[in-house]
Design an enzyme around this catalytic site. Structure first.
Site, PDB file in Angstrom:
ATOM      1  N   ARG A 153      54.362  47.652  31.131  1.00 31.72           N
ATOM      2  CA  ARG A 153      53.205  46.795  30.794  1.00 31.72           C
ATOM      3  C   ARG A 153      52.981  46.781  29.283  1.00 31.72           C
ATOM      4  NH1 ARG A 153      51.209  49.499  35.558  1.00 31.72           N
ATOM      5  NH2 ARG A 153      49.886  50.930  34.373  1.00 31.72           N
TER       6      ARG A 153
ATOM      7  N   LYS B 256      35.025  38.837  28.353  1.00 29.63           N
ATOM      8  CA  LYS B 256      35.220  37.797  29.373  1.00 29.63           C
ATOM      9  C   LYS B 256      34.713  38.278  30.726  1.00 29.63           C
ATOM     10  CE  LYS B 256      38.758  36.689  32.231  1.00 29.63           C
ATOM     11  NZ  LYS B 256      40.119  36.377  32.682  1.00 29.63           N
TER      12      LYS B 256
ATOM     13  N   LYS C  76      34.440  28.916  29.392  1.00 26.13           N
ATOM     14  CA  LYS C  76      35.828  28.852  29.897  1.00 26.13           C
ATOM     15  C   LYS C  76      35.818  28.266  31.300  1.00 26.13           C
ATOM     16  CE  LYS C  76      39.906  31.684  30.811  1.00 26.13           C
ATOM     17  NZ  LYS C  76      40.766  32.751  30.287  1.00 26.13           N
TER      18      LYS C  76
HETATM   19  P1  13P Z   1      45.007  31.372  33.987  1.00 29.60           P
HETATM   20  O1  13P Z   1      45.158  30.501  32.763  1.00 29.60           O
HETATM   21  O2  13P Z   1      46.323  31.927  34.483  1.00 29.60           O
HETATM   22  O3  13P Z   1      44.166  30.733  35.046  1.00 29.60           O
HETATM   23  O4  13P Z   1      44.232  32.676  33.512  1.00 29.60           O
HETATM   24  C1  13P Z   1      43.155  32.540  32.678  1.00 29.60           C
HETATM   25  C2  13P Z   1      42.171  33.594  32.958  1.00 29.60           C
HETATM   26  O5  13P Z   1      41.827  34.369  32.096  1.00 29.60           O
HETATM   27  C3  13P Z   1      41.597  33.671  34.307  1.00 29.60           C
HETATM   28  O6  13P Z   1      40.500  34.531  34.301  1.00 29.60           O
END
Ligand code: 13P
Length: 340
Positions: free
Chosen positions: A46, A136, A219
């Site tokens: 990882r 996030k 987002k």
């Molecule tokens: P994806 O672009 O693969 O959907 O992932 C973005 C992300 O951070 C989802 O929480």
């Protein structure tokens, strides 16, 4: 709360020509990704994979920030530099996923609520000390017959708002991610209707929680047909429906919107972003915060082999560059076949 720092960092995250790399796969999710290249998910594998992405030459030109998972925020490059410090030196802002995942919502079969508020204040203090300047939290809304319920939307919007306020209290910019999934066979119109309801509740709750809108990044999903829909809407329809829906709900005080890719192919995700940026003028920056759409081709090119380390970096740098162009509407599909 330092409003000017929050506003400055949020603005830098969505700077023209740049976007965010979501590399915050939890241990369970990264195992799935590694399974696809038949690589065991050890801590060192990882680490090596993330080092390949983070040290890709020229990536900094198109990457404003990287979202880490807890383990990765504490890992180092081979020469011993902590990842967040390495990136900060390239002018890339380190961020951290702080939610603890979407868990079944009691009494609402098939729906989830994202957990992680307990102890969050203390975790944010530690993460800021480790270099994180944004965070996030992902809420997950599924579409199915009778789903989503108003209650599930409200519960998720409320949690997002409480998370965002806690982040700002600790001078960390919250990425507010309410994801309407593209699984299933629903139409673009149904996705638009659900995304409408979700964004309406999210901004209602953010305002009630006294969140500084200038200091967040939204987002969202794009407004798109379900993956299994019979007649999936074309790219121009996706771009128009997405911008139309966002304009209804996202105040111009929000500096930028960084989309998730959500299972779109890398090419699709880039094209959609570019088409949206041609629909200007828009009140906010529109950029990317992709996971799979930035990583999939790089992961395959690398395949877990040291010999392919730079081949993987090239693929990642190519996707980052093309998405960077898409933030100003200058991407076209013909660029895919040109050299990396
Ligand atoms: P994806 O672009 O693969 O959907 O992932 C973005 C992300 O951070 C989802 O929480």
């Amino acid at each position: 709360m330092n409003a000017s720092e929050l506003t400055r960092v949020a603005g830098a995250m969505v700077a023209k020509g740049k976007g965010i790399l979501a590399a915050d796969e939890s241990s369970g999710t990264i195992k799935k990704r590694f399974d696809s290249i038949k690589l065991e998910s050890t801590e060192e594998h990882r680490r090596t994979y993330r080092e390949m992405l983070f040290t890709a030459p020229a990536a900094a030109e198109s990457v404003s920030g990287v979202i880490f998972y807890d383990e990765t925020l504490r890992q180092k490059t081979q020469d011993g530099t902590p990842f967040p410090q390495y990136l900060a030196r390239q002018g890339i802002i380190p961020g951290i996923k702080v939610d603890l995942g979407a868990k079944p919502l009691a009494a609402y079969p098939g729906e989830t609520v994202t957990e992680g508020l307990d102890g969050l204040r203390e975790r944010l203090v530690e993460y800021r000390g480790l270099g994180a300047r944004f965070a996030k939290w992902r809420a997950v809304i599924d579409i199915a017959p009778g789903i989503p319920s108003a209650f599930a939307i409200e519960a998720n919007a409320h949690a997002l708002a409480r998370y965002a306020a806690l982040c700002q209290e600790n001078d960390i910019v919250p990425i507010v991610e309410p994801e309407v999934l593209m699984d299933g066979d629903h139409s673009l119109e149904r996705c638009e209707e659900v995304t409408d309801r979700v964004l309406e509740r999210v901004f209602h709750e953010l305002c009630a929680a006294r969140v500084l809108l200038e200091g967040i990044v939204l987002k969202p999903n794009m407004v798109i047909s379900g993956k299994k829909a019979a007649n999936r809407a074309g790219p121009q329809a996706v771009a128009e429906a997405t911008v139309r829906t966002l304009k209804r709900h996202v105040p111009p005080a929000v500096p930028g919107i960084a989309f998730l890719s959500g299972g779109q192919s890398p090419q699709e995700a880039t094209l959609h972003l570019s088409l949206m940026n041609r629909l200007g003028p828009l009140p906010w920056a529109l950029t990317f915060s992709y996971g799979r759409a930035l990583q999939d081709t790089a992961l395959k090119a690398w395949g877990g082999s040291g010999a392919n380390f730079s081949a993987g970096q090239k693929e990642f740098a190519k996707r980052a560059r093309l998405n960077g162009l898409a933030t100003t509407g200058r991407y076209s599909a013909e660029m895919e076949s040109q050299a990396a």
